[in-house]
Design a protein around this motif. Structure first.
Motif, PDB file in Angstrom:
ATOM      1  N   UNK A  30       0.832  -1.205   0.000  1.00  0.00           N
ATOM      2  CA  UNK A  30       0.000   0.000   0.000  1.00  0.00           C
ATOM      3  C   UNK A  30       0.867   1.255   0.000  1.00  0.00           C
ATOM      4  N   UNK A  31       1.983   1.232   0.727  1.00  0.00           N
ATOM      5  CA  UNK A  31       2.794   2.426   0.884  1.00  0.00           C
ATOM      6  C   UNK A  31       3.591   2.831  -0.339  1.00  0.00           C
ATOM      7  N   UNK A  32       4.035   1.872  -1.136  1.00  0.00           N
ATOM      8  CA  UNK A  32       4.929   2.178  -2.253  1.00  0.00           C
ATOM      9  C   UNK A  32       4.217   2.102  -3.596  1.00  0.00           C
ATOM     10  N   UNK A  36       4.642   4.259 -10.150  1.00  0.00           N
ATOM     11  CA  UNK A  36       5.149   3.088 -10.846  1.00  0.00           C
ATOM     12  C   UNK A  36       6.654   2.913 -10.678  1.00  0.00           C
ATOM     13  N   UNK A  37       7.426   4.017 -10.708  1.00  0.00           N
ATOM     14  CA  UNK A  37       8.882   3.887 -10.597  1.00  0.00           C
ATOM     15  C   UNK A  37       9.310   3.384  -9.222  1.00  0.00           C
ATOM     16  N   UNK A  38       8.673   3.872  -8.168  1.00  0.00           N
ATOM     17  CA  UNK A  38       9.022   3.379  -6.835  1.00  0.00           C
ATOM     18  C   UNK A  38       8.536   1.944  -6.638  1.00  0.00           C
ATOM     19  N   UNK A 145       4.928 -10.803  -5.743  1.00  0.00           N
ATOM     20  CA  UNK A 145       4.856  -9.539  -5.013  1.00  0.00           C
ATOM     21  C   UNK A 145       5.092  -8.371  -5.968  1.00  0.00           C
ATOM     22  N   UNK A 146       6.108  -8.516  -6.811  1.00  0.00           N
ATOM     23  CA  UNK A 146       6.454  -7.492  -7.795  1.00  0.00           C
ATOM     24  C   UNK A 146       5.288  -7.252  -8.760  1.00  0.00           C
ATOM     25  N   UNK A 147       4.694  -8.325  -9.242  1.00  0.00           N
ATOM     26  CA  UNK A 147       3.570  -8.238 -10.177  1.00  0.00           C
ATOM     27  C   UNK A 147       2.374  -7.542  -9.528  1.00  0.00           C
ATOM     28  N   UNK A 153       0.220  -0.180  -8.612  1.00  0.00           N
ATOM     29  CA  UNK A 153       0.782   1.139  -8.932  1.00  0.00           C
ATOM     30  C   UNK A 153       0.162   1.690 -10.213  1.00  0.00           C
ATOM     31  N   UNK A 154       0.002   0.840 -11.214  1.00  0.00           N
ATOM     32  CA  UNK A 154      -0.628   1.288 -12.452  1.00  0.00           C
ATOM     33  C   UNK A 154      -2.064   1.748 -12.229  1.00  0.00           C
ATOM     34  N   UNK A 155      -2.793   1.005 -11.433  1.00  0.00           N
ATOM     35  CA  UNK A 155      -4.185   1.369 -11.141  1.00  0.00           C
ATOM     36  C   UNK A 155      -4.233   2.653 -10.321  1.00  0.00           C
TER      37      UNK A 155
END
Length: 192
Positions: A30-32, A36-38, A145-147, A153-155
């Motif tokens: 939730x925090x990061x 998208x870059x982070x 996790x990455x996916x 992030x995209x959403x």
């Protein structure tokens, strides 16, 4: 890659996703996931730490804890390994990509307490995986996790420009979106 290893890898990414199925690692999720870059930086860092932690903790379990009947020290020793690996990753990111280090901020040290990293180490032992299986499961867990982080992030970047009611902005829409993603990933459960 054999069929068994491929199965472990796919299951770790989609079916037993640490964030969307097992609800582990929610804080950095939730925090990061607001940019998208982070999210990419955090996803790569967590994947790297997960794979190393999975392999190193497997070796500690099988070459030290189990032979000397010290299994009661499992959680403590695994946490120490993970903390050391996170310190290493933090130093590398600080020296090589200072902008990413600034973007990740407090969430980078939080990988130490990310229960998904500890979860993969403990699940590798619980499932009785060998060294290669543990590495594949850890890689799959990290990529899962990455996916999930990239999807979120995209959403969330799209939600910033969307017309969201005032009462739903920020955390409420983030958690609703995470819940909908979890429901979507639950559909993969029938594949196992």
């Amino acid at each position: 890659m054999s069929a068994g290893l491929l199965s472990i890898f796919i299951i770790a990414i989609f079916i037993e996703n640490f964030v969307l199925n097992q609800i582990l690692g929610i804080c950095p999720f939730v925090g990061v996931s607001n940019r998208l870059d982070s999210a990419v930086g955090m996803g790569l860092a967590v994947t790297f730490v997960m794979v190393l932690a999975g392999v190193v903790t497997w070796m500690i379990q099988h070459f030290f804890l189990a032979p000397f009947q010290l299994e009661y020290l499992q959680t403590l020793s695994f946490i120490l390994v993970i903390a050391s690996l996170v310190q290493f990753v933090e130093m590398v990111i600080r020296k090589t990509v200072p902008t990413l280090y600034q973007a990740l901020g407090v969430y980078l040290p939080l990988i130490t307490t990310n229960c998904a990293v500890l979860g993969v180490a403990l699940l590798n032992v619980r499932k009785g995986y060998g060294l290669v299986e543990s590495a594949v499961n850890s890689l799959g867990g990290g990529l899962g996790f990455f996916f999930a982080l990239l999807l979120m992030a995209g959403i969330r970047e799209r939600l910033e420009v969307a017309d969201v009611p005032v009462a739903m902005r920020g955390a409420p829409i983030t958690f609703i979106t995470a819940g909908l993603l979890a429901i979507a990933f639950y559909g993969f459960a029938g594949l196992a």
